[in-house]
Design a protein around this motif. Structure first.
Motif, PDB file in Angstrom:
ATOM      1  N   GLU A   1      15.981  39.027  23.706  1.00 18.82           N
ATOM      2  CA  GLU A   1      16.967  38.328  22.863  1.00 18.82           C
ATOM      3  C   GLU A   1      16.711  36.816  22.962  1.00 18.82           C
ATOM      4  O   GLU A   1      16.529  36.293  24.064  1.00 18.82           O
ATOM      5  CB  GLU A   1      18.368  38.665  23.389  1.00 18.82           C
ATOM      6  N   PRO A   2      16.698  36.102  21.826  1.00 21.68           N
ATOM      7  CA  PRO A   2      16.507  34.643  21.892  1.00 21.68           C
ATOM      8  C   PRO A   2      17.526  34.010  22.841  1.00 21.68           C
ATOM      9  O   PRO A   2      18.703  34.362  22.823  1.00 21.68           O
ATOM     10  CB  PRO A   2      16.749  34.189  20.446  1.00 21.68           C
ATOM     11  N   GLY A   3      17.060  33.095  23.670  1.00 18.16           N
ATOM     12  CA  GLY A   3      17.963  32.411  24.591  1.00 18.16           C
ATOM     13  C   GLY A   3      18.117  33.120  25.930  1.00 18.16           C
ATOM     14  O   GLY A   3      18.760  32.591  26.834  1.00 18.16           O
ATOM     15  N   GLN A   4      17.556  34.319  26.054  1.00 20.76           N
ATOM     16  CA  GLN A   4      17.632  35.036  27.333  1.00 20.76           C
ATOM     17  C   GLN A   4      16.243  35.114  27.964  1.00 20.76           C
ATOM     18  O   GLN A   4      15.238  34.811  27.324  1.00 20.76           O
ATOM     19  CB  GLN A   4      18.196  36.448  27.125  1.00 20.76           C
TER      20      GLN A   4
ATOM     21  N   THR B   1      30.536  44.165  20.004  1.00 22.67           N
ATOM     22  CA  THR B   1      29.627  43.237  20.671  1.00 22.67           C
ATOM     23  C   THR B   1      28.710  42.651  19.608  1.00 22.67           C
ATOM     24  O   THR B   1      28.347  43.344  18.661  1.00 22.67           O
ATOM     25  CB  THR B   1      28.727  44.002  21.689  1.00 22.67           C
ATOM     26  N   ARG B   2      28.344  41.396  19.776  1.00 21.44           N
ATOM     27  CA  ARG B   2      27.397  40.789  18.847  1.00 21.44           C
ATOM     28  C   ARG B   2      26.112  41.615  18.810  1.00 21.44           C
ATOM     29  O   ARG B   2      25.604  42.039  19.836  1.00 21.44           O
ATOM     30  CB  ARG B   2      27.099  39.361  19.327  1.00 21.44           C
ATOM     31  N   PHE B   3      25.592  41.856  17.610  1.00 20.77           N
ATOM     32  CA  PHE B   3      24.387  42.662  17.430  1.00 20.77           C
ATOM     33  C   PHE B   3      23.614  42.063  16.265  1.00 20.77           C
ATOM     34  O   PHE B   3      24.197  41.799  15.223  1.00 20.77           O
ATOM     35  CB  PHE B   3      24.788  44.112  17.131  1.00 20.77           C
ATOM     36  N   ARG B   4      22.276  41.825  16.467  1.00 15.93           N
ATOM     37  CA  ARG B   4      21.470  41.129  15.454  1.00 15.93           C
ATOM     38  C   ARG B   4      22.139  39.799  15.081  1.00 15.93           C
ATOM     39  O   ARG B   4      22.089  39.373  13.934  1.00 15.93           O
ATOM     40  CB  ARG B   4      21.320  41.954  14.174  1.00 15.93           C
ATOM     41  N   GLY B   5      22.789  39.158  16.048  1.00 18.05           N
ATOM     42  CA  GLY B   5      23.396  37.865  15.794  1.00 18.05           C
ATOM     43  C   GLY B   5      24.671  37.911  14.960  1.00 18.05           C
ATOM     44  O   GLY B   5      25.191  36.878  14.550  1.00 18.05           O
TER      45      GLY B   5
ATOM     46  N   ALA C   1      20.729  51.787  10.848  1.00 16.16           N
ATOM     47  CA  ALA C   1      20.609  50.375  10.506  1.00 16.16           C
ATOM     48  C   ALA C   1      21.973  49.733  10.754  1.00 16.16           C
ATOM     49  O   ALA C   1      22.393  48.859  10.026  1.00 16.16           O
ATOM     50  CB  ALA C   1      20.175  50.212   9.061  1.00 16.16           C
ATOM     51  N   LEU C   2      22.648  50.210  11.808  1.00 17.32           N
ATOM     52  CA  LEU C   2      24.007  49.789  12.101  1.00 17.32           C
ATOM     53  C   LEU C   2      24.914  50.158  10.922  1.00 17.32           C
ATOM     54  O   LEU C   2      25.691  49.355  10.416  1.00 17.32           O
ATOM     55  CB  LEU C   2      24.052  48.280  12.381  1.00 17.32           C
ATOM     56  N   ASP C   3      24.758  51.399  10.483  1.00 14.91           N
ATOM     57  CA  ASP C   3      25.482  51.896   9.321  1.00 14.91           C
ATOM     58  C   ASP C   3      26.926  52.238   9.671  1.00 14.91           C
ATOM     59  O   ASP C   3      27.259  52.473  10.830  1.00 14.91           O
ATOM     60  CB  ASP C   3      24.829  53.194   8.816  1.00 14.91           C
TER      61      ASP C   3
ATOM     62  N   THR D   1      23.082  52.973  22.630  1.00 16.54           N
ATOM     63  CA  THR D   1      22.411  51.714  22.292  1.00 16.54           C
ATOM     64  C   THR D   1      23.076  50.592  23.071  1.00 16.54           C
ATOM     65  O   THR D   1      24.290  50.405  22.994  1.00 16.54           O
ATOM     66  CB  THR D   1      22.517  51.441  20.777  1.00 16.54           C
ATOM     67  N   MET D   2      22.265  49.884  23.857  1.00 21.83           N
ATOM     68  CA  MET D   2      22.780  48.817  24.709  1.00 21.83           C
ATOM     69  C   MET D   2      22.393  47.465  24.119  1.00 21.83           C
ATOM     70  O   MET D   2      21.239  47.063  24.177  1.00 21.83           O
ATOM     71  CB  MET D   2      22.177  48.967  26.119  1.00 21.83           C
ATOM     72  N   PRO D   3      23.353  46.742  23.527  1.00 23.64           N
ATOM     73  CA  PRO D   3      23.048  45.398  23.021  1.00 23.64           C
ATOM     74  C   PRO D   3      22.624  44.488  24.176  1.00 23.64           C
ATOM     75  O   PRO D   3      22.764  44.862  25.345  1.00 23.64           O
ATOM     76  CB  PRO D   3      24.372  44.936  22.408  1.00 23.64           C
ATOM     77  N   ALA D   4      22.135  43.302  23.858  1.00 27.44           N
ATOM     78  CA  ALA D   4      21.607  42.384  24.883  1.00 27.44           C
ATOM     79  C   ALA D   4      22.749  41.699  25.629  1.00 27.44           C
ATOM     80  O   ALA D   4      22.883  40.479  25.641  1.00 27.44           O
ATOM     81  CB  ALA D   4      20.685  41.356  24.238  1.00 27.44           C
ATOM     82  N   VAL D   5      23.570  42.523  26.289  1.00 24.48           N
ATOM     83  CA  VAL D   5      24.736  42.001  27.027  1.00 24.48           C
ATOM     84  C   VAL D   5      24.329  41.666  28.468  1.00 24.48           C
ATOM     85  O   VAL D   5      23.326  42.176  28.968  1.00 24.48           O
ATOM     86  CB  VAL D   5      25.887  43.026  27.056  1.00 24.48           C
ATOM     87  N   PRO D   6      25.115  40.831  29.159  1.00 20.59           N
ATOM     88  CA  PRO D   6      24.881  40.617  30.590  1.00 20.59           C
ATOM     89  C   PRO D   6      25.042  41.929  31.351  1.00 20.59           C
ATOM     90  O   PRO D   6      25.837  42.787  30.937  1.00 20.59           O
ATOM     91  CB  PRO D   6      25.986  39.626  30.993  1.00 20.59           C
ATOM     92  N   ALA D   7      24.323  42.064  32.455  1.00 20.61           N
ATOM     93  CA  ALA D   7      24.366  43.303  33.237  1.00 20.61           C
ATOM     94  C   ALA D   7      25.799  43.700  33.586  1.00 20.61           C
ATOM     95  O   ALA D   7      26.141  44.883  33.631  1.00 20.61           O
ATOM     96  CB  ALA D   7      23.518  43.152  34.501  1.00 20.61           C
ATOM     97  N   ALA D   8      26.652  42.705  33.787  1.00 20.19           N
ATOM     98  CA  ALA D   8      28.043  42.981  34.172  1.00 20.19           C
ATOM     99  C   ALA D   8      28.813  43.725  33.077  1.00 20.19           C
ATOM    100  O   ALA D   8      29.859  44.317  33.351  1.00 20.19           O
ATOM    101  CB  ALA D   8      28.758  41.674  34.514  1.00 20.19           C
ATOM    102  N   GLN D   9      28.311  43.666  31.827  1.00 17.11           N
ATOM    103  CA  GLN D   9      29.024  44.352  30.734  1.00 17.11           C
ATOM    104  C   GLN D   9      28.445  45.726  30.394  1.00 17.11           C
ATOM    105  O   GLN D   9      28.932  46.411  29.496  1.00 17.11           O
ATOM    106  CB  GLN D   9      29.009  43.477  29.479  1.00 17.11           C
TER     107      GLN D   9
END
Ligand SMILES: O=C(O)CCC(=O)c1ccccc1C(=O)O
Ligand SMILES: [Mg+2]
Length: 348
Positions: A115-118, A23-27, A249-251, A84-92
């Motif tokens: 999240e920008p745009g949300q 999933t996209r994370f930190r863009g 750090a997303l290692d 850790t839950m990325p800024a996904v839509p609730a459905a995901q």
């Protein structure tokens, strides 16, 4: 750190990999990392792409510490870990949670918000869905400094309403140290007693202890690479006098071992740690990635010391970065090394 090896020694046996994310994370949709091999084991140098030499120098110090000095002795061998839950839509949400194993065993979920745009409605929907699917788990929200003061007051109060006493804390609701202190004060004045955690205010500040001195947070989130290694990070936690949550750090699984070494070193570990991020990667560099099982990670220990898992050559080859991008990483390492050498007074 003992002494700084020269650049050629650091580069010997190194590899750069690019790991796809689920999933996209930190863009971003892939995580790049440089793996280094020192006498004490494998280490990871992976400052985020936008970081320059000054900021990257601490990340190199942490890698040298891990690979050339070693990760030290653990005080515990099991570390509770949040999903850790990325800024996904609730459905995901359900689909992401599946990667963290048996639902009832997950101690807490950290939910990305702001999240920008949300919108705040998106955040509330995501949090509600996590709360519904995991009725026993603690909840935390991480805004990465994305709200203004006014937005944060409103958002924290709404999230607190929805999550009730399951809300463990809100991480970095606004950017900076002073703004965090001002927000925390205002929330208290309004009777909103939600704990505030500082993340960027610790790892991106010139002085990581200012948060504690100003009373800007109730707890701190600590990542090993930006604090320059396990020893230094443990010292920051001790000096802060605050509770700490060790986070990744997303290692890759190599870098996660350093986070586990810190979590295994701390005297008190009152919260589950944010070290479950290997579950967000679609590939890793080791055969058995450090993905939490039953809500926890085992600290990798060999002969009484924490040691990073050994990368598998086949996986390194499969995800290896070559050509101009590899050159770019070499150059990053060289410029971070020059900064470090200047700081420590060693020859570069
Ligand atoms: O803490 C976690 O659960 C995972 C780690 C995480 O969120 C993160 C990973 C990479 C960069 C920044 C952050 C962050 O905590 O803000
Ligand atoms: Mg954070």
């Amino acid at each position: 750190m003992t002494s700084l090896p020269d650049v050629e020694e650091l580069l010997r046996g190194s590899a750069v990999v690019s790991l796809p994310m689920r999933t996209r994370f930190r863009g971003q949709t892939a995580r790049e990392a440089m793996l280094l091999h020192g006498p004490a084991g494998w280490a990871e140098f992976a400052p985020f792409p936008e970081y320059g030499p000054q900021e990257s120098a601490a990340w190199l110090a942490a890698a040298v510490d891990a690979g050339w000095t070693g990760l030290g002795e653990p005080r515990r061998t099991t570390v509770p870990v949040n999903a850790t839950m990325p800024a996904v839509p609730a459905a995901q949400v359900a689909q992401v949670l599946k990667r963290y194993g048996r639902a009832e065993a997950i101690p807490a979920v950290k939910i990305k918000v702001a999240e920008p745009g949300q919108s705040l409605d998106d955040d509330v929907a995501r949090l509600r869905e996590v709360a519904r699917l995991l009725p026993q788990a603690g909840l935390r929200a991480d805004a990465n400094g994305g709200w203004t003061h006014a937005e944060a007051v409103r958002a924290v109060e709404e999230l607190a309403d929805v999550a009730g006493d399951r809300l463990e804390y809100v991480e970095q609701p606004v950017a900076g140290v002073e703004p965090l202190a001002v927000l925390r004060e205002e929330l208290h004045r309004r009777g909103t007693l939600v704990r505030i955690a500082a993340d960027e205010a610790v790892r991106k500040a010139e002085d990581p202890l200012r948060v504690a001195r100003l009373g800007a947070a109730d707890l701190i989130v600590v990542k090993v690479p930006p604090l320059g290694g396990v020893d230094r990070a443990a010292q920051v936690v001790r000096d802060s006098g605050l509770d700490a949550v060790v986070s990744s750090a997303l290692d890759t699984s190599v870098g996660l071992a350093a986070g586990l070494a810190l979590a295994a070193r701390l005297e008190s570990l009152p919260y589950a740690c944010g070290l479950g991020t290997a579950a967000l990667l679609a590939a890793d560099v080791v055969e058995s990635p450090l993905i939490p099982v039953e809500g926890a990670l085992q600290v990798p220990v060999r002969k009484g010391r924490v040691v990073a898992p050994e990368p598998t050559p086949r996986l390194v080859d499969e995800h290896r970065v070559a050509g101009a991008r590899r050159d770019w990483w070499d150059e990053r390492l060289r410029s971070a090394h020059a900064v470090l050498a200047g700081r420590t007074g060693a020859a570069s």
